[in-house]
Design an enzyme around this catalytic site. Structure first.
Site, PDB file in Angstrom:
ATOM      1  CG  ASP A  36     -24.222 -46.710 -35.733  1.00 50.26           C
ATOM      2  OD1 ASP A  36     -23.543 -45.742 -35.630  1.00 50.26           O
ATOM      3  OD2 ASP A  36     -25.628 -46.762 -35.706  1.00 50.26           O
ATOM      4  CE  LYS A  58     -28.361 -49.264 -38.833  1.00 51.90           C
ATOM      5  NZ  LYS A  58     -28.976 -48.511 -39.704  1.00 51.90           N
ATOM      6  CG  MET A 173     -26.923 -43.778 -46.369  1.00 59.14           C
ATOM      7  SD  MET A 173     -28.210 -44.324 -45.702  1.00 59.14           S
ATOM      8  CE  MET A 173     -29.416 -43.164 -45.831  1.00 59.14           C
TER       9      MET A 173
END
Ligand code: SAH
Length: 506
Positions: A36, A58, A173
């Site tokens: 990823d 993703k 995040m």
């Protein structure tokens, strides 16, 4: 058919060589690698040439369609009897949604192994000096997902507990929700002047840090143009870390250095730049190709013992030579009693990899000096000399050796062809001041580069030019390019030493 097997591998925080030994080992044997966005693509250098490589960038945000697709892909590849590596950024089990992937594998009865990696939050301390634990101010660390900050219904964010938690808070995040994170913590009682730092691109040469307090950190990030991936650190750890920030203090840190060799050469050189904290930008200028007619080369290999001296003038020459004798099912004994000379330490080092020592390496590495110093070292009259080198090499060395009455055979072992590149990408970087240095490691690289890029663009920019040695510098000067530094030792490390020296003299 036997079911395959899945290795879920932590690729580490970013820098390619921070993967575990076991992680790198299993990449080597995989039939299929699914990686990823956060896994460094450089790691694919370990992959078998015939491995199937699937990139699954993703989406960050709502909706799990893409994650479901990945789960399905993983099971499908393994059910078909293959060895699959699922390469995930950092550690696979830290905010990696690995549970969903494992569930599918369990349901399909596919075996798996999980190989840990260094999670971004752990690399953060080592690579920034922001010590998340310290007996004076932090006896605990909390890793939190910032993804849920915007108030998802099922969110388990407990702001009042977080605001009361002592120690260091680390949000993954969280960049898109930084304002919410700050305001929630302040509303729940964390003082607005609590130190905060945001670290982006941890362990990459592009690592950046914005620092302030929880009230102003959003603004500081905008000023520093911070973009994901980044971690938010809140607590006393987020200040006074500079002294310990060895990574960003390296002399070449933050310097964007253009490398202009052939593609594999750029990768090798790039690794050396990364080791010193610089950011390599690759612009291949030529390709090394095998000769279309190898008859003369192969015939020469069968009578190497006729020669008194065999001379190599480049790393590529050495590599191509050993590849060829391997194919002929021979080994280094083909040299018999012939003595071996190399033009410089880089070529010598490559020769050493094949357990061969050079009998002679000159102290200055121009063709002229090579010829003159070899003459001082030994008598060449009537000696049989074999030069194994590129088809496009100049005649200078042959002339010098012939003048000394040596019998010279100049045999081409490979050829270099100039490469035409897309230039818009590089020109934009130059115009945006995103290139600090351009390096040239041979006259062919100079030729290839200026076949692609207009000299005016370079001469009218503040970019500095570094050359590996006098021959390359001469080629640059003949083209009208000002050379800022020429390496004293004509190797990649010598070239980087020269750039470091120039940077520290400023
Ligand atoms: N499994 C990963 C985390 C995946 S969640 C790990 O263990 O590191 C993705 C988040 O990780 C990003 O949004 C960012 O907050 C953080 N992250 C991952 N790599 C990073 C890096 N090199 N620099 C800064 N943050 C990083």
């Amino acid at each position: 058919m036997n079911k395959g097997f899945v290795y879920l591998v932590g690729a580490g925080p970013g820098r390619a060589d921070l993967i575990t030994v076991r992680g790198a080992e299993v990449i080597k044997k995989a039939d299929c690698i699914i990686y990823d966005k956060l896994a460094n693509p450089t790691l694919l250098k370990y992959a078998r040439p015939d491995a199937e490589i699937i990139h699954v960038p993703k989406r960050i945000g709502k909706g799990s369609t893409t994650q479901q697709e990945i789960n399905r892909l993983l099971a499908e590849k393994a059910v078909n009897g293959r060895i699959v590596v699922r390469l995930k950024g950092g550690d696979p089990c830290i905010f990696g949604r690995i549970g969903e992937e494992l569930e599918v594998l369990n349901a399909e009865g596919v075996g798996y192994e999980i190989i840990p990696g260094i999670t971004a939050g752990v690399a953060l301390s080592s690579y920034s000096g922001i010590m998340l634990t310290d007996r004076q101010y932090s006896s605990q660390v909390t890793f939190i997902t910032g993804h849920e900050a915007e108030g998802k219904k099922d969110s388990s964010m407990d702001w009042s507990t977080l605001a009361k938690t002592s120690g260091s808070l680390v949000f993954y995040m969280g960049i898109g929700n930084l304002d919410i994170i700050s305001s929630q913590l302040i509303e729940n009682g964390l003082p607005a002047d609590t130190p905060a730092a945001v670290v982006a691109d941890i362990t990459f040469p592009t690592q950046r840090i914005a620092e302030g307090n929880i009230a102003n950190i959003q603004e500081k990030c905008e000023l520093k143009k911070i973009k994901p991936p980044a971690l938010i650190v809140i607590g006393q750890a987020a200040k006074d870390y500079e002294e310990l920030n060895w990574f960003m203090k390296q002399p070449l840190f933050g310097k964007n250095i253009l490398v202009t060799r052939d593609e594999p050469g750029n990768i090798d050189f790039g690794e050396k730049i990364i080791e010193r904290g610089g950011n390599p930008v690759s612009f291949p200028t030529f390709q090394i190709k095998s000769l279309t007619d190898t008859t003369e080369f192969l015939q020469t290999l069968t009578k190497l013992s006729d020669y008194d001296w065999v001379i190599f003038t480049s790393q590529n020459g050495v590599k191509v030579f050993f590849e060829a004798i391997g194919k002929l099912n021979k080994d280094a004994r083909v040299f018999s009693s012939a003595k071996i000379a190399c033009i410089g330490p880089q070529t010598e080092a490559t020769l050493n990899q094949f357990a061969i020592k050079a009998d002679f390496v000159p102290s200055v590495f121009t063709s002229e000096q090579f010829g003159m110093q070899l003459l001082e070292f030994t008598k060449l009259k009537d000696k049989k000399i074999l030069l194994l080198r590129s088809e496009i090499a100049s005649d200078e060395l042959v002339e010098i050796l012939k003048k000394a009455n040596a019998k010279v055979d100049d045999v081409s072992t490979y050829t270099a062809i100039m490469q035409k590149n897309e230039t818009a990408y590089l020109e934009e970087k130059i115009n945006n001041r995103e290139i600090d240095w351009i390096t040239f490691a041979s006259p062919s690289a100079v030729q290839g580069f200026f076949d692609n890029i207009n000299i005016e663009i370079i001469n009218s920019s503040p970019i500095k030019i570094a050359s590996v040695g006098p021959v390359t510098s001469k080629e640059l000067e003949q083209k009208g390019v000002k050379v800022d530094v020429t390496a004293n030792e004509h190797t990649f490390n010598g070239l980087l030493d020269a750039i470091e020296q120039a940077c520290s003299n400023k």
